[in-house]
Design an enzyme around this catalytic site. Structure first.
Site, PDB file in Angstrom:
ATOM      1  N   TRP A  31       0.730  -1.331  -0.074  1.00 16.13           N
ATOM      2  CA  TRP A  31      -0.020  -0.015  -0.272  1.00 16.13           C
ATOM      3  C   TRP A  31       0.930   1.352   0.086  1.00 16.13           C
ATOM      4  CZ3 TRP A  31      -4.911  -0.062  -0.944  1.00 16.13           C
ATOM      5  CH2 TRP A  31      -5.955   1.111  -0.667  1.00 16.13           C
ATOM      6  N   SER A  65      -0.002  -1.892   5.383  1.00 14.27           N
ATOM      7  CA  SER A  65       0.714  -1.785   6.659  1.00 14.27           C
ATOM      8  C   SER A  65       0.318  -2.589   8.226  1.00 14.27           C
ATOM      9  CB  SER A  65       0.804  -0.161   7.075  1.00 14.27           C
ATOM     10  OG  SER A  65       1.523   0.567   6.238  1.00 14.27           O
ATOM     11  N   PHE A  66      -1.041  -2.753   8.021  1.00 18.65           N
ATOM     12  CA  PHE A  66      -1.849  -3.579   8.953  1.00 18.65           C
ATOM     13  C   PHE A  66      -0.941  -5.145   8.960  1.00 18.65           C
ATOM     14  CE2 PHE A  66      -5.018  -6.312  10.765  1.00 18.65           C
ATOM     15  CZ  PHE A  66      -5.150  -5.527  12.166  1.00 18.65           C
ATOM     16  N   THR A  95     -11.065   9.599   8.399  1.00 18.87           N
ATOM     17  CA  THR A  95     -11.725   8.808   9.483  1.00 18.87           C
ATOM     18  C   THR A  95     -10.731   8.544  10.551  1.00 18.87           C
ATOM     19  OG1 THR A  95     -11.199   6.678   8.452  1.00 18.87           O
ATOM     20  CG2 THR A  95     -13.386   7.954   7.749  1.00 18.87           C
ATOM     21  N   HIS A  97      -9.639   5.568  10.767  1.00 11.06           N
ATOM     22  CA  HIS A  97      -9.034   4.502  10.356  1.00 11.06           C
ATOM     23  C   HIS A  97      -7.426   4.436  10.642  1.00 11.06           C
ATOM     24  CE1 HIS A  97      -8.295   0.731   8.074  1.00 11.06           C
ATOM     25  NE2 HIS A  97      -7.589   1.464   7.389  1.00 11.06           N
TER      26      HIS A  97
END
Length: 158
Positions: A31, A65-66, A95, A97
């Site tokens: 990402w 990244s998660f 948001t 997030h």
């Protein structure tokens, strides 16, 4: 943190150890690929400059990244790997997030290092916008990949 007073690519040469026989795993988020590829290039260049052999640098990609934490754990499980470098970029959005992802990634990467008792380095940018990311991925504030690689080297010399 990069500022006008501190460039991510500048570092002290204290605690620089011989890494010619060390093996590094680099986990890279896909990402924000433009940013993460630059971080990866910076990390590899810094490792090579300080004596790492090309064949001792292993790359694994994760979707975002998660997923860096689990990717780091899989790499850290490999006994021959001496240090893991996690590279990602989470850009602030509209948001919450951003907050959840950044918090989870920071805790996850920390926990992997503690679990495997080896350096697992947080090379994740958390800028407010794309320009700030570019500035820290080889731009005017240096390259977070350089900083992450130097951190891994210094931790191996601890």
């Amino acid at each position: 943190m990069a500022t006008s007073l501190k460039n991510l690519s500048q570092h002290s040469d204290t605690n620089i150890t011989d890494i010619s026989h060390k093996k590094f795993g680099i986990v890279v988020s896909e990402w924000n690929e433009e940013i993460t590829e630059s971080l990866y290039e910076g990390a590899v260049e810094t490792l090579r400059t300080h004596g790492a052999k090309k064949e001792n640098i292993y790359r694994k990609n994760v979707p975002g990244s998660f997923e860096l934490s689990l990717g780091a754990q899989w790499v850290a499980e490999v006994k021959e790997i001496d240090a893991v470098i996690c590279l990602g970029c989470v850009i602030q959005g509209e948001t919450k997030h951003f907050d959840f992802i950044c918090d989870a990634v920071a805790h996850g990467i920390t926990n992997v290092g503690l679990k495997y008792n080896k350096p697992v380095i947080f090379g994740v940018l958390t800028p407010d916008n794309q320009q700030q990311a570019l500035d820290r991925a080889g731009g005017k504030h240096g390259n977070k990949g350089d900083e992450a690689a130097i951190t891994a080297i210094k931790m191996l010399g601890f």
